[in-house]
Design a protein around this motif. Structure first.
Motif, PDB file in Angstrom:
ATOM      1  N   GLY A   1      -5.725  34.129  52.059  1.00  0.00           N
ATOM      2  CA  GLY A   1      -7.082  34.306  52.546  1.00  0.00           C
ATOM      3  C   GLY A   1      -7.814  35.500  51.961  1.00  0.00           C
ATOM      4  N   THR A   2      -7.127  36.336  51.177  1.00  0.00           N
ATOM      5  CA  THR A   2      -7.762  37.488  50.551  1.00  0.00           C
ATOM      6  C   THR A   2      -7.413  37.533  49.070  1.00  0.00           C
ATOM      7  OG1 THR A   2      -5.893  38.926  51.126  1.00  0.00           O
ATOM      8  CG2 THR A   2      -7.745  38.864  52.670  1.00  0.00           C
ATOM      9  N   VAL A   3      -8.306  38.117  48.295  1.00  0.00           N
ATOM     10  CA  VAL A   3      -8.087  38.299  46.859  1.00  0.00           C
ATOM     11  C   VAL A   3      -8.511  39.714  46.483  1.00  0.00           C
ATOM     12  CG1 VAL A   3      -8.343  35.868  46.213  1.00  0.00           C
ATOM     13  CG2 VAL A   3     -10.356  37.327  46.358  1.00  0.00           C
ATOM     14  N   GLU A   4      -8.002  40.184  45.356  1.00  0.00           N
ATOM     15  CA  GLU A   4      -8.331  41.528  44.886  1.00  0.00           C
ATOM     16  C   GLU A   4      -9.464  41.453  43.866  1.00  0.00           C
ATOM     17  OE1 GLU A   4      -5.836  44.158  42.160  1.00  0.00           O
ATOM     18  OE2 GLU A   4      -5.454  45.051  44.138  1.00  0.00           O
ATOM     19  N   PHE A   5     -10.520  42.211  44.130  1.00  0.00           N
ATOM     20  CA  PHE A   5     -11.652  42.261  43.218  1.00  0.00           C
ATOM     21  C   PHE A   5     -11.559  43.516  42.355  1.00  0.00           C
ATOM     22  CE2 PHE A   5     -13.264  39.201  46.195  1.00  0.00           C
ATOM     23  CZ  PHE A   5     -14.144  38.424  45.452  1.00  0.00           C
ATOM     24  N   GLU A   6     -11.982  43.380  41.126  1.00  0.00           N
ATOM     25  CA  GLU A   6     -12.007  44.507  40.197  1.00  0.00           C
ATOM     26  C   GLU A   6     -13.449  44.774  39.782  1.00  0.00           C
ATOM     27  OE1 GLU A   6     -10.887  44.968  35.567  1.00  0.00           O
ATOM     28  OE2 GLU A   6      -9.163  44.538  36.879  1.00  0.00           O
ATOM     29  N   TYR A   7     -13.826  46.035  39.841  1.00  0.00           N
ATOM     30  CA  TYR A   7     -15.192  46.406  39.467  1.00  0.00           C
ATOM     31  C   TYR A   7     -15.166  47.614  38.552  1.00  0.00           C
ATOM     32  CZ  TYR A   7     -19.910  48.333  39.774  1.00  0.00           C
ATOM     33  OH  TYR A   7     -21.136  48.851  39.467  1.00  0.00           O
ATOM     34  N   PHE A   8     -15.845  47.504  37.417  1.00  0.00           N
ATOM     35  CA  PHE A   8     -15.934  48.623  36.481  1.00  0.00           C
ATOM     36  C   PHE A   8     -17.317  49.256  36.590  1.00  0.00           C
ATOM     37  CE2 PHE A   8     -17.189  50.334  32.327  1.00  0.00           C
ATOM     38  CZ  PHE A   8     -16.189  51.292  32.170  1.00  0.00           C
ATOM     39  N   SER A   9     -17.338  50.548  36.856  1.00  0.00           N
ATOM     40  CA  SER A   9     -18.600  51.271  36.994  1.00  0.00           C
ATOM     41  C   SER A   9     -19.057  51.791  35.638  1.00  0.00           C
ATOM     42  CB  SER A   9     -18.442  52.445  37.966  1.00  0.00           C
ATOM     43  OG  SER A   9     -19.593  53.256  37.962  1.00  0.00           O
ATOM     44  N   ALA A  10     -20.236  51.366  35.233  1.00  0.00           N
ATOM     45  CA  ALA A  10     -20.801  51.843  33.974  1.00  0.00           C
ATOM     46  C   ALA A  10     -21.244  53.297  34.077  1.00  0.00           C
ATOM     47  CB  ALA A  10     -21.990  50.966  33.576  1.00  0.00           C
ATOM     48  N   VAL A  11     -21.370  53.770  35.311  1.00  0.00           N
ATOM     49  CA  VAL A  11     -21.802  55.154  35.524  1.00  0.00           C
ATOM     50  C   VAL A  11     -20.624  56.117  35.454  1.00  0.00           C
ATOM     51  CG1 VAL A  11     -22.925  56.753  37.121  1.00  0.00           C
ATOM     52  CG2 VAL A  11     -23.745  54.382  36.936  1.00  0.00           C
ATOM     53  N   THR A  12     -19.584  55.825  36.238  1.00  0.00           N
ATOM     54  CA  THR A  12     -18.435  56.732  36.286  1.00  0.00           C
ATOM     55  C   THR A  12     -17.353  56.382  35.274  1.00  0.00           C
ATOM     56  OG1 THR A  12     -17.255  55.379  37.926  1.00  0.00           O
ATOM     57  CG2 THR A  12     -18.821  57.012  38.762  1.00  0.00           C
ATOM     58  N   LYS A  13     -17.484  55.179  34.676  1.00  0.00           N
ATOM     59  CA  LYS A  13     -16.480  54.685  33.714  1.00  0.00           C
ATOM     60  C   LYS A  13     -15.109  54.468  34.381  1.00  0.00           C
ATOM     61  CE  LYS A  13     -19.653  55.200  30.605  1.00  0.00           C
ATOM     62  NZ  LYS A  13     -20.459  54.032  30.159  1.00  0.00           N
ATOM     63  N   ASP A  14     -15.128  54.314  35.705  1.00  0.00           N
ATOM     64  CA  ASP A  14     -13.891  54.070  36.436  1.00  0.00           C
ATOM     65  C   ASP A  14     -13.814  52.604  36.864  1.00  0.00           C
ATOM     66  OD1 ASP A  14     -12.943  56.711  36.354  1.00  0.00           O
ATOM     67  OD2 ASP A  14     -14.220  57.267  38.061  1.00  0.00           O
ATOM     68  N   THR A  15     -12.594  52.142  37.060  1.00  0.00           N
ATOM     69  CA  THR A  15     -12.361  50.793  37.557  1.00  0.00           C
ATOM     70  C   THR A  15     -11.925  50.867  39.017  1.00  0.00           C
ATOM     71  OG1 THR A  15     -11.697  50.012  35.361  1.00  0.00           O
ATOM     72  CG2 THR A  15     -11.059  48.655  37.256  1.00  0.00           C
ATOM     73  N   TYR A  16     -12.556  50.070  39.851  1.00  0.00           N
ATOM     74  CA  TYR A  16     -12.278  50.082  41.281  1.00  0.00           C
ATOM     75  C   TYR A  16     -11.691  48.734  41.705  1.00  0.00           C
ATOM     76  CZ  TYR A  16     -15.362  54.150  41.162  1.00  0.00           C
ATOM     77  OH  TYR A  16     -15.926  55.361  40.862  1.00  0.00           O
ATOM     78  N   TYR A  17     -10.790  48.785  42.693  1.00  0.00           N
ATOM     79  CA  TYR A  17     -10.156  47.580  43.188  1.00  0.00           C
ATOM     80  C   TYR A  17     -10.384  47.477  44.693  1.00  0.00           C
ATOM     81  CZ  TYR A  17      -7.757  47.756  38.698  1.00  0.00           C
ATOM     82  OH  TYR A  17      -7.477  47.817  37.354  1.00  0.00           O
ATOM     83  N   SER A  18     -10.607  46.273  45.161  1.00  0.00           N
ATOM     84  CA  SER A  18     -10.863  46.067  46.586  1.00  0.00           C
ATOM     85  C   SER A  18     -10.326  44.710  47.011  1.00  0.00           C
ATOM     86  CB  SER A  18     -12.367  46.130  46.872  1.00  0.00           C
ATOM     87  OG  SER A  18     -12.649  45.805  48.216  1.00  0.00           O
ATOM     88  N   GLU A  19      -9.616  44.665  48.142  1.00  0.00           N
ATOM     89  CA  GLU A  19      -9.130  43.406  48.690  1.00  0.00           C
ATOM     90  C   GLU A  19     -10.167  42.867  49.655  1.00  0.00           C
ATOM     91  OE1 GLU A  19      -5.796  42.651  51.757  1.00  0.00           O
ATOM     92  OE2 GLU A  19      -4.783  42.496  49.814  1.00  0.00           O
ATOM     93  N   GLN A  20     -10.649  41.658  49.374  1.00  0.00           N
ATOM     94  CA  GLN A  20     -11.702  41.068  50.186  1.00  0.00           C
ATOM     95  C   GLN A  20     -11.385  39.614  50.495  1.00  0.00           C
ATOM     96  OE1 GLN A  20     -15.696  41.778  48.730  1.00  0.00           O
ATOM     97  NE2 GLN A  20     -15.082  43.660  47.687  1.00  0.00           N
ATOM     98  N   GLU A  21     -12.183  39.044  51.384  1.00  0.00           N
ATOM     99  CA  GLU A  21     -12.026  37.640  51.761  1.00  0.00           C
ATOM    100  C   GLU A  21     -12.179  36.743  50.538  1.00  0.00           C
ATOM    101  OE1 GLU A  21     -15.144  35.083  53.967  1.00  0.00           O
ATOM    102  OE2 GLU A  21     -13.846  35.858  55.561  1.00  0.00           O
ATOM    103  N   CYS A  22     -11.288  35.783  50.406  1.00  0.00           N
ATOM    104  CA  CYS A  22     -11.340  34.862  49.277  1.00  0.00           C
ATOM    105  C   CYS A  22     -12.636  34.050  49.334  1.00  0.00           C
ATOM    106  CB  CYS A  22     -10.138  33.930  49.294  1.00  0.00           C
ATOM    107  SG  CYS A  22     -10.163  32.684  47.991  1.00  0.00           S
ATOM    108  N   PRO A  23     -13.452  34.083  48.271  1.00  0.00           N
ATOM    109  CA  PRO A  23     -14.725  33.346  48.288  1.00  0.00           C
ATOM    110  C   PRO A  23     -14.553  31.841  48.127  1.00  0.00           C
ATOM    111  CG  PRO A  23     -14.392  34.357  46.143  1.00  0.00           C
ATOM    112  CD  PRO A  23     -13.260  34.834  47.011  1.00  0.00           C
ATOM    113  N   VAL A  24     -13.397  31.408  47.659  1.00  0.00           N
ATOM    114  CA  VAL A  24     -13.176  29.981  47.435  1.00  0.00           C
ATOM    115  C   VAL A  24     -12.901  29.259  48.752  1.00  0.00           C
ATOM    116  CG1 VAL A  24     -11.736  28.267  46.261  1.00  0.00           C
ATOM    117  CG2 VAL A  24     -12.321  30.401  45.102  1.00  0.00           C
TER     118      VAL A  24
END
Length: 218
Positions: free
Chosen positions: A97-120
């Motif tokens: 029921g959950t998946v891990e999202f990856e987000y790359f910030s163009a501002v900080t140049k860091d990659t962030y990870y977050s576990e959220q509800e599966c959109p599928v």
């Protein structure tokens, strides 16, 4: 029905597909209703402490209101036939029921990870497949009980537990807030049910509203 079969009635969603233990209780949940009963020797389930906060509801019971099983059945009325569909495990979240999202910030140049509800599967862990049968169920309505309103289908669990223990009554033992879980007790079993919404006599629920009254006091 065996005790294990009773537990499995509430254990079929994602990460909760099997019962688990914590403290002196064995627990089972379908992510909507939480069932817990005294742990017995032979309950060899995985321990899970995520439900630790619910133990306080047992220790600090706020109510003792008795309801009749027959009154509940009469309120729900005649059963109708409902199709049963195969539940297919979501391949994207593997049924959790959950998946891990990856987000790359163009501002900080860091990659962030977050576990959220599966959109599928929308967090359910499973998707609806083909029709595999039918079952008898009660007509959908809204049940007003004390200061909260519930979907009528959640009370099937109360009926199942009462019939398993051959009990004709059950108790509401905690109703801390209309927006939070209401704790019921049948014999040695506790059942935590989340309200559909708080009760408001001017609110349009879109379905028939029925009031469930407790047994008369003597």
């Amino acid at each position: 029905m065996t005790r294990e079969e009773l537990l499995m009635l509430f254990s079929y969603k994602g990460r909760f597909k099997t019962p688990f233990t914590f403290g002196n209780y064995t627990w089972a949940t379908d992510a909507y209703i939480l069932l817990f009963l005294p742990k017995q020797e032979g309950d060899n389930y995985t321990e899970n402490d995520m439900i630790q906060r619910y133990l306080s509801m047992i220790e600090n019971q706020t109510s003792s209101i008795t309801y009749s099983l027959q009154d509940l059945k009469d309120l729900l009325g005649e059963k109708t036939i409902k199709p049963i569909y195969e539940e297919i495990k979501c391949e994207d979240c593997d049924g959790f029921g959950t998946v891990e999202f990856e987000y790359f910030s163009a501002v900080t140049k860091d990659t962030y990870y977050s576990e959220q509800e599966c959109p599928v599967c929308e967090g359910d862990g499973y998707e609806q497949g083909d029709k595999i049968g039918e079952e008898a169920c009660y007509k959908s309505c809204i049940i007003k009980l004390q200061n909260a309103a519930f979907r009528s289908d959640v009370f099937k669990c109360i009926i199942d537990v009462c019939e398993f223990y051959l009990e004709s009554v059950f108790q509401l033992v905690s109703e801390s807030h209309e927006h939070k879980g209401h704790l019921f007790k049948v014999n040695e079993v506790y059942v935590l049910i989340m309200p559909f919404v708080f009760y408001d006599e001017e609110f349009d629920y879109g379905k028939e509203l029925k009031t469930f009254n407790p047994c008369p006091t003597t």
